[in-house]
Design an enzyme around this catalytic site. Sequence first.
Site, PDB file in Angstrom:
ATOM      1  N   HIS A 208       2.434   9.396 -31.019  1.00 25.47           N
ATOM      2  CA  HIS A 208       1.251   8.860 -30.425  1.00 25.47           C
ATOM      3  C   HIS A 208       0.804   7.830 -31.401  1.00 25.47           C
ATOM      4  CE1 HIS A 208       0.318  12.253 -27.299  1.00 25.47           C
ATOM      5  NE2 HIS A 208       1.789  11.754 -27.274  1.00 25.47           N
TER       6      HIS A 208
ATOM      7  N   HIS B 234      -1.981  15.032 -59.495  1.00 27.44           N
ATOM      8  CA  HIS B 234      -1.764  15.941 -60.277  1.00 27.44           C
ATOM      9  C   HIS B 234      -1.710  17.329 -59.469  1.00 27.44           C
ATOM     10  CE1 HIS B 234      -6.006  15.616 -60.344  1.00 27.44           C
ATOM     11  NE2 HIS B 234      -6.153  16.762 -60.716  1.00 27.44           N
TER      12      HIS B 234
ATOM     13  N   ARG C 295       1.089   3.402 -23.633  1.00 22.16           N
ATOM     14  CA  ARG C 295      -0.363   3.385 -23.815  1.00 22.16           C
ATOM     15  C   ARG C 295      -0.911   3.435 -25.249  1.00 22.16           C
ATOM     16  NH1 ARG C 295       1.331   8.366 -22.801  1.00 22.16           N
ATOM     17  NH2 ARG C 295       0.319  10.124 -23.316  1.00 22.16           N
TER      18      ARG C 295
HETATM   19  C1  RB5 Z   1      -7.666  17.334 -57.529  1.00 19.44           C
HETATM   20  O1  RB5 Z   1      -8.137  18.323 -57.998  1.00 19.44           O
HETATM   21  C2  RB5 Z   1      -8.143  17.252 -56.048  1.00 19.44           C
HETATM   22  O2  RB5 Z   1      -9.425  16.908 -55.598  1.00 19.44           O
HETATM   23  C3  RB5 Z   1      -7.113  16.355 -55.359  1.00 19.44           C
HETATM   24  O3  RB5 Z   1      -5.556  16.722 -55.413  1.00 19.44           O
HETATM   25  C4  RB5 Z   1      -7.346  16.204 -53.722  1.00 19.44           C
HETATM   26  O4  RB5 Z   1      -7.152  17.865 -53.132  1.00 19.44           O
HETATM   27  C5  RB5 Z   1      -8.237  15.659 -53.160  1.00 19.44           C
HETATM   28  O5  RB5 Z   1      -8.550  15.386 -52.050  1.00 19.44           O
END
Ligand code: RB5
Length: 142
Positions: A98, A9, A132
């Site tokens: 890389h 979200h 490498r």
């Molecule tokens: C969600 O609120 C948030 O924690 C998530 O989108 C993210 O940033 C987590 O690393």
Amino acid sequence: MIISAGADHGGFELKDKLVGFLREKGFKVIDNGTNSPDSVDYPDYAKAVAHDILEKRADFGLLVCGSGIGISIAANRFKGIRAALVTNSDHARLSREHNNANVIALGGRFTSFEDAAKWLEIFLSTPFEGGRHERRIAKLDE
Ligand code: RB5
């Protein structure tokens, strides 16, 4: 080239815009969601994208959460996935040259669409240098 996309979200708005951008450019995109602001768990979307790549339904992955951190950590739990959290153009280029990154991870709450689109284009058009770096990447999966 087929791109598998996923977001939670915190990243779906940027992900949706980038999916449109990629389709306009002629890429085939598998959109794994999420597609609304309803709260979801980013590991579920990292898993869907990782499976698309590992099972060869997609060539590259695009993952977006709020910061890009959680979803990149989640994707990197899958052997064979090299997810790079990209915050500038050099990261986009170097992650391919890389690290042969196969997933670009972005922070939807910290990245403009214009920057994200630019970094995505760099990511998708930059070849792996090999040499490498091949040996180092092989060690990641040992
Ligand atoms: C969600 O609120 C948030 O924690 C998530 O989108 C993210 O940033 C987590 O690393």
